[in-house]
Design an enzyme around this catalytic site. Structure first.
Site, PDB file in Angstrom:
ATOM      1  N   GLY A 162     -13.497   1.544   3.812  1.00  0.00           N
ATOM      2  CA  GLY A 162     -14.620   1.775   4.709  1.00  0.00           C
ATOM      3  C   GLY A 162     -14.780   0.711   5.782  1.00  0.00           C
ATOM      4  O   GLY A 162     -13.820   0.144   6.278  1.00  0.00           O
ATOM      5  N   SER A 163     -16.022   0.452   6.097  1.00  0.00           N
ATOM      6  CA  SER A 163     -16.394  -0.360   7.255  1.00  0.00           C
ATOM      7  C   SER A 163     -15.875  -1.786   7.184  1.00  0.00           C
ATOM      8  O   SER A 163     -15.693  -2.362   6.110  1.00  0.00           O
ATOM      9  CB  SER A 163     -17.908  -0.385   7.339  1.00  0.00           C
ATOM     10  OG  SER A 163     -18.335  -1.434   8.158  1.00  0.00           O
TER      11      SER A 163
END
Lengths: 165, 426
Positions: free
Chosen positions: A80-81
């Protein structure tokens, strides 16, 4: 998401559960001993954990609601981020950090996250830690020598190792 | 790790304590990665202004120099932060003053962020305030080494632009801005940029929603690896590629993909994998498309929608224009709010073109700097939201504890006007 199971079979037929010492590379130095929390799935930082409470908040995650504070966090990798490292750094600043990290796949997110969380961290092990270690096992993580030692199995390990077959 | 004489001089304090701290962090990080050396960068994009509880506490006790030292350099010493050594911008953060009184965002955080912004801009950090710096003038050159964070921007820079960046973080970009250096590892090496998986779509991918679904499927499939996307693909728009990349970096950790014939490092399928052979294709079929759609929609039960979020990643001017065209002459349902996120620079152009006025006349808001996920803010009382973004649909239920619907832009505008979710996969 599927990780390769690296058998450490010595030929005696007793594979996997016989593993006691996993050898790899130290990412962050230091040595600690504690209970493992094994995440079968990769972990998101931003949007995946709440640093104030030290828990996993991704609803689709199998460890939803589970606290990693003070545990040896064993996981396949970071997803993810790019906020991953910042969120784990916040766990250090807010007092909810894991005790140590052990992960399968080296990525910038996971390594920078471990560095700024300042906890002993080991990766690139000779067996997949997510398969070899079970939640509740007592382990020693040594970031100086790059080893993870399983000192004591969790009581329910029999069921768990059967499930991985 | 091998250090140049210049790296060693920075580490040893030639350029001051902050640069020394930055180099120390880069060495710890580079050695953790197993990097052989550092490389030079002249384009850094990181988050340096977002207020967080930890940062607020440190800034209150020790000021903004201290906050930058701890958060952006992982250094506990009292050091003065000088100007950045190489061009550096910041990315999306919390809401700014233009959202005061029209959103329920905490005014105290707006003040705090304004202080952080002044501190950053005084040190030469350009305030772009967007997750899409490439939409507002920060366009690296193909082949250039850069140090960016924001997963959707990194995958765009690597794949669509052909610049070379790992998915950096707050501390590594904080240190890169002060040194112009970053570990030469991962995506900086050409051999690590080649495809690992061949993904072939058997269904036509030719809408913004379908690019998001395809990305959400492929990201889950390859996780941190590098998909080469082929099959029945229409020529994607810039917005489609932005949505695709954001989805790939949400269900997985994809930092680079190739689309033979479209993206710069893959003139054809063979060169996307060269020197390795082309692997067997994994197919993306109608059942996979439906499964991705259903996963993104499995956090929604109530069809009464309170809130519509568009512009994740931040909307392009063209997208803002499309939204305005769909809303022209319409009025939002009284219980439903609509927020459209765009970079501040594009908001200025949207104002000039009249798009902002059309959206506002319908009852919607064109907002900048942030998004509900970054600012952890939605309209008061929101229980159910809808979006055309796979990324926001994935993250927001966890961040705000609300239900989510994912669909087309038209589904979202329909829900904004009627208050009812009627989206379905066609």
């Amino acid at each position: 998401m599927r990780a390769n199971v690296m058998k450490t079979d010595d030929g005696s037929g007793s594979a996997e559960t016989e593993v006691r010492v996993l050898r790899g590379r130290g990412i962050v130095p230091g040595r600690v001993r504690g209970r493992a929390l094994v995440s079968p799935e990769t972990i998101s930082g931003w949007g995946g954990i709440d640093p104030a409470r030290g828990i996993i908040i991704e609803r689709r995650h199998s460890l939803f609601g589970v606290s990693f504070a003070g545990k040896v966090l064993v996981f396949p990798g970071a997803k993810g981020s790019s906020g991953w490292s910042g969120f784990f750094q916040s766990t250090r600043l807010l007092g909810t950090a894991p005790l140590a990290m052990v992960f399968t796949t080296v990525t910038t997110k996971a390594v920078l996250g471990a560095v700024v969380t300042r906890v002993p961290t080991v990766s690139e092990l000779d067996a997949d830690p997510v398969e070899a270690i079970h939640t509740g096992d007592l382990v020693e993580v040594d970031g100086d020598t790059g080893t993870v030692t399983i000192l004591e199995r969790a009581p329910d390990q029999g069921e768990q190792s059967q499930r991985t077959d | 790790m091998l250090l140049t004489d210049d790296d060693k001089a920075m580490r040893d304090g030639r350029d001051g304590t902050a640069v020394a701290a930055a180099m120390d962090l880069l060495i710890r990080y580079g050695e953790g990665l197993g990097a052989e050396r550092l490389c030079s960068v002249r384009n850094v994009a990181g988050t340096s202004t977002q207020p967080t509880p930890a940062k607020e506490k440190i800034a209150a006790e020790g000021g903004w120099n201290k906050a930058y030292a701890v958060i952006n350099l992982d250094c506990d010493d009292d050091i003065e932060i000088p100007k950045m050594r190489v061009p550096t911008c910041q990315l999306q953060h919390g809401f700014s003053a233009d959202a005061l009184n029209i959103t329920p965002y905490n005014p105290h955080l707006v003040e705090l962020q304004a202080e952080a912004e002044s501190f950053a801009s005084d040190r030469g950090i350009n305030i772009l305030a967007t997750c899409t710096p490439y939409q507002v003038g920060n366009l690296p050159v193909r082949g250039e080494h850069i140090a960016w964070m924001e997963s959707s921007a990194v995958v765009y820079a690597n794949s669509v632009i052909g610049a070379k960046s790992n998915c950096e973080g707050t501390a590594s970009t904080g240190a890169a801005g002060l040194t112009g250096r970053i570990p030469y590892w991962g995506n900086h090496l050409d051999e690590n940029r080649k495809g690992t998986h061949l993904v072939r779509s058997e269904v036509r991918v030719d809408s913004f929603m379908d690019w998001g679904l395809f990305g959400y499927f492929a990201g889950d499939l390859v996780q941190e690896e590098r998909p080469v996307l082929t099959g029945d693909l229409a020529l994607p728009s810039q917005a489609d590629l932005k949505h695709l990349g954001a989805a790939l970096a949400t269900s997985g950790g994809v930092e680079i993909f190739h689309m033979p014939g479209i993206t710069p490092e893959a003139p054809d399928v063979e060169s996307a994998f060269c020197p390795r052979p082309v692997p067997e294709a994994v197919f993306y079929r109608e059942t996979d498309r439906r499964a991705a759609y259903e996963t993104l929609n499995n956090q929604g039960t109530s069809e009464d929608v309170d809130f519509i979020l568009l512009g994740c990643p931040h909307a392009s001017l063209e997208q803002v224009g499309q939204i305005a065209a769909l809303l022209d002459g319409k009025r939002l349902n009284s219980g439903t709010e609509l927020w459209v996120m765009t970079p501040r620079a594009l908001r200025t152009v949207a104002d000039r073109n009249g798009y902002s006025a059309i959206i506002e006349r319908a009852g919607g808001l064109l907002l900048t700097d942030s998004c509900p996920a970054m600012s952890r803010t939605a309209p008061t009382g929101t229980r159910v939201f809808a979006t055309d973004s796979a990324k926001q649909a994935h993250y927001l239920p966890a961040i705000l504890g609300i239900e989510a619907w994912f669909g087309t832009l038209e589904d979202c505008i329909g829900a904004a006007v009627t208050g009812k979710w009627k989206g379905e996969l066609k």
